[in-house]
Motif scaffolding. Structure first.
Motif, PDB file in Angstrom:
ATOM      1  N   ALA A 180      -5.423  -0.235   3.364  1.00 24.77           N
ATOM      2  CA  ALA A 180      -5.284   0.868   2.407  1.00 24.77           C
ATOM      3  C   ALA A 180      -6.562   1.708   2.305  1.00 24.77           C
ATOM      4  O   ALA A 180      -7.119   1.881   1.220  1.00 24.77           O
ATOM      5  CB  ALA A 180      -4.889   0.333   1.031  1.00 24.77           C
ATOM      6  N   PRO A 181      -7.037   2.275   3.423  1.00 20.03           N
ATOM      7  CA  PRO A 181      -8.230   3.125   3.362  1.00 20.03           C
ATOM      8  C   PRO A 181      -7.929   4.458   2.664  1.00 20.03           C
ATOM      9  O   PRO A 181      -6.791   4.905   2.613  1.00 20.03           O
ATOM     10  CB  PRO A 181      -8.578   3.348   4.836  1.00 20.03           C
ATOM     11  CG  PRO A 181      -7.277   3.205   5.554  1.00 20.03           C
ATOM     12  CD  PRO A 181      -6.509   2.162   4.792  1.00 20.03           C
ATOM     13  N   SER A 182      -8.953   5.084   2.153  1.00 19.07           N
ATOM     14  CA  SER A 182      -8.823   6.356   1.440  1.00 19.07           C
ATOM     15  C   SER A 182      -8.399   7.474   2.381  1.00 19.07           C
ATOM     16  O   SER A 182      -9.011   7.676   3.440  1.00 19.07           O
ATOM     17  CB  SER A 182     -10.167   6.708   0.789  1.00 19.07           C
ATOM     18  OG  SER A 182     -10.241   8.070   0.466  1.00 19.07           O
ATOM     19  N   GLN A 221       0.380   3.226  -3.093  1.00 23.29           N
ATOM     20  CA  GLN A 221      -0.952   3.798  -3.346  1.00 23.29           C
ATOM     21  C   GLN A 221      -1.046   5.109  -2.564  1.00 23.29           C
ATOM     22  O   GLN A 221      -1.578   5.164  -1.470  1.00 23.29           O
ATOM     23  CB  GLN A 221      -2.044   2.827  -2.908  1.00 23.29           C
ATOM     24  CG  GLN A 221      -2.020   1.497  -3.643  1.00 23.29           C
ATOM     25  CD  GLN A 221      -3.046   0.526  -3.082  1.00 23.29           C
ATOM     26  OE1 GLN A 221      -2.749  -0.294  -2.211  1.00 23.29           O
ATOM     27  NE2 GLN A 221      -4.263   0.618  -3.572  1.00 23.29           N
ATOM     28  N   SER A 256       0.814  -1.221   0.000  1.00 22.98           N
ATOM     29  CA  SER A 256       0.000   0.000   0.000  1.00 22.98           C
ATOM     30  C   SER A 256       0.846   1.269   0.000  1.00 22.98           C
ATOM     31  O   SER A 256       0.316   2.368  -0.200  1.00 22.98           O
ATOM     32  CB  SER A 256      -0.948   0.007   1.206  1.00 22.98           C
ATOM     33  OG  SER A 256      -0.219  -0.052   2.416  1.00 22.98           O
ATOM     34  N   ASP A 270      -2.722   7.782  -2.594  1.00 30.75           N
ATOM     35  CA  ASP A 270      -3.983   8.386  -2.181  1.00 30.75           C
ATOM     36  C   ASP A 270      -4.659   7.569  -1.081  1.00 30.75           C
ATOM     37  O   ASP A 270      -5.748   7.896  -0.626  1.00 30.75           O
ATOM     38  CB  ASP A 270      -4.934   8.550  -3.362  1.00 30.75           C
ATOM     39  CG  ASP A 270      -5.327   7.212  -3.982  1.00 30.75           C
ATOM     40  OD1 ASP A 270      -4.503   6.254  -3.902  1.00 30.75           O
ATOM     41  OD2 ASP A 270      -6.433   7.102  -4.536  1.00 30.75           O
ATOM     42  N   LYS A 271      -3.985   6.488  -0.678  1.00 36.40           N
ATOM     43  CA  LYS A 271      -4.479   5.616   0.386  1.00 36.40           C
ATOM     44  C   LYS A 271      -3.568   5.738   1.604  1.00 36.40           C
ATOM     45  O   LYS A 271      -2.470   6.277   1.538  1.00 36.40           O
ATOM     46  CB  LYS A 271      -4.507   4.153  -0.078  1.00 36.40           C
ATOM     47  CG  LYS A 271      -5.232   3.907  -1.389  1.00 36.40           C
ATOM     48  CD  LYS A 271      -6.719   4.078  -1.262  1.00 36.40           C
ATOM     49  CE  LYS A 271      -7.428   3.680  -2.561  1.00 36.40           C
ATOM     50  NZ  LYS A 271      -8.893   3.869  -2.457  1.00 36.40           N
ATOM     51  N   SER A 313       1.112  12.846  -0.987  1.00 36.64           N
ATOM     52  CA  SER A 313       0.413  12.054  -1.999  1.00 36.64           C
ATOM     53  C   SER A 313       0.755  12.458  -3.428  1.00 36.64           C
ATOM     54  O   SER A 313       0.553  11.662  -4.354  1.00 36.64           O
ATOM     55  CB  SER A 313      -1.100  12.178  -1.801  1.00 36.64           C
ATOM     56  OG  SER A 313      -1.549  13.494  -2.117  1.00 36.64           O
ATOM     57  N   ASN A 373       2.806   7.656   3.165  1.00 37.69           N
ATOM     58  CA  ASN A 373       1.389   7.557   3.535  1.00 37.69           C
ATOM     59  C   ASN A 373       1.170   6.722   4.798  1.00 37.69           C
ATOM     60  O   ASN A 373       0.083   6.211   5.038  1.00 37.69           O
ATOM     61  CB  ASN A 373       0.568   6.983   2.378  1.00 37.69           C
ATOM     62  CG  ASN A 373       0.968   5.537   2.030  1.00 37.69           C
ATOM     63  OD1 ASN A 373       1.954   5.018   2.554  1.00 37.69           O
ATOM     64  ND2 ASN A 373       0.213   4.910   1.153  1.00 37.69           N
ATOM     65  N   THR A 430      -1.474   3.845   4.808  1.00 35.68           N
ATOM     66  CA  THR A 430      -0.859   2.600   5.255  1.00 35.68           C
ATOM     67  C   THR A 430      -0.880   2.569   6.782  1.00 35.68           C
ATOM     68  O   THR A 430      -0.373   3.480   7.437  1.00 35.68           O
ATOM     69  CB  THR A 430       0.586   2.468   4.753  1.00 35.68           C
ATOM     70  OG1 THR A 430       0.574   2.374   3.321  1.00 35.68           O
ATOM     71  CG2 THR A 430       1.258   1.228   5.320  1.00 35.68           C
TER      72      THR A 430
END
Length: 343
Positions: free
Chosen positions: A269-271, A90, A87, A92-93, A311, A235, A95
């Motif tokens: 990996a939540p937004s 990612q 994650s 925009d997510k 991000s 993140n 960790t």
């Protein structure tokens, strides 16, 4: 010396722990104390003042409880189902450290440890005390003395059977129990855990400067994070698994069988946008029963905004802008920093 009964060992297994490992407390020596002295002298504990305040009790189990003769050390495997570092790409997510993706492990382990301790006390007619990372007891040196694993170059416990993914619980007993063989260091020349650290928190092998550690910065540190370190946090909004995840000994690790330790899908990996807009009540509800709840909404939001700033996603500028007038100055500072990074 007494041995644990077969019924106790069977109950330990049924409750989801590793086999029991036992240390003679007196055999621990003063090496952990010297290491702790050096850690404090270098101020590597940062703002965790309780470490220094409890130094004498923390430096040896018998300083904490003079009657202690043996330590029964148990591990509970929380091995993840997939690579927890995936994650990180990612952006925009968020960790979240593997251990915090479901229930608070203290709540899961402590009750089970108390049950086992009661059985040991019944069999030995000796007093017992239970510890799960909430008292001034250095559990990792005891775990190495007992043979469960060794403290790796990242200072965490590593096991040849379970890799890095172990929660520790300790039962001190006033009974003299037959000890198991101590473990030796198996790190060899490997330095994967040292080299992967994004903030260079390891000044040397087997030394951790918490002031640069992302786990410390996101969980224990209350104020604004130094500008130099914010950009290196990526993140990661709660904890950091990098040094654990790259350990080669994880090839022997198994996925946890404990349902309460398996990651909730909502915490994989939540937004970042959704987390930033939870609000205080939403934060408490979303993280009910989670260790994340203990850092409080403001610190959590600070962490999320740092991740937003890292991000490189201009679509998240409005998320940062939402909090620029926040009542908390640390959150406000994080929001301004994030907005500046994205514009």
């Amino acid at each position: 010396m007494a041995a644990l009964s077969k019924s106790v060992i069977a109950r330990i297994e049924r409750l989801g722990f590793t086999p029991p490992f036992i240390a003679n407390v007196a055999a621990l020596g003063d090496s952990p104390k010297r290491g702790l002295q050096d850690y404090i002298a270098k101020n590597h504990h940062g703002s965790m003042t309780w470490i220094e305040e409890t130094f004498e009790r923390r430096s040896h189990p018998q300083n904490l409880w003079p009657d202690a003769k043996s330590a029964v050390v148990l591990g509970m495997n929380y091995g993840p189902e997939s690579d927890p570092l995936l994650s990180l790409d990612q952006t925009d997510k968020a960790t979240i450290s593997v251990y915090a993706r479901n229930r608070d492990y203290h709540d899961i382990i402590k009750g089970r440890l108390k049950e086992i301790a009661g059985l040991i006390a019944r069999d030995t007619a000796a007093d017992v005390k239970v510890f799960v990372d909430t008292a001034p007891l250095m559990e990792k040196p005891l775990a190495q003395q007992a043979g469960l694993g060794w403290q790796g170059k990242h200072t965490n416990l590593v096991s040849r059977d379970y890799g890095s993914w172990l929660f520790l619980g300790t039962i001190l007993s006033a009974a003299s129990l037959t000890p198991t063989n101590a473990e030796i260091d198996h790190c060899g020349s490997c330095r994967a855990c040292l080299d992967v650290c994004p903030t260079e928190a390891f000044p040397a092998p087997y030394q951790l400067d918490a002031r640069r550690c992302i786990s410390y910065l996101t969980i224990e540190h209350a104020g604004p994070v130094d500008l130099e370190l914010r950009a290196k946090m990526g993140n990661r909004i709660y904890g950091c698994d990098d040094c654990l995840a790259v350990c080669p000994w994880n090839k022997f690790a198994e996925v946890s069988h404990e349902a309460k330790l398996k990651a909730r899908e909502a915490l994989n990996a939540p937004s970042l946008a959704e987390l930033a807009l939870l609000g205080e009540d939403g934060f408490r509800l979303h993280f009910s029963g989670s260790p994340i709840k203990r850092i409080g909404w403001h610190r959590f939001l600070r962490n999320v905004l740092y991740a937003v700033g890292n991000s490189a996603d201009p679509e998240l500028v409005h998320i940062a802008a939402t909090h620029i007038n926040h009542s908390d100055p640390v959150v406000r500072d994080a929001a301004i920093w994030a907005k500046t990074r994205l514009t």
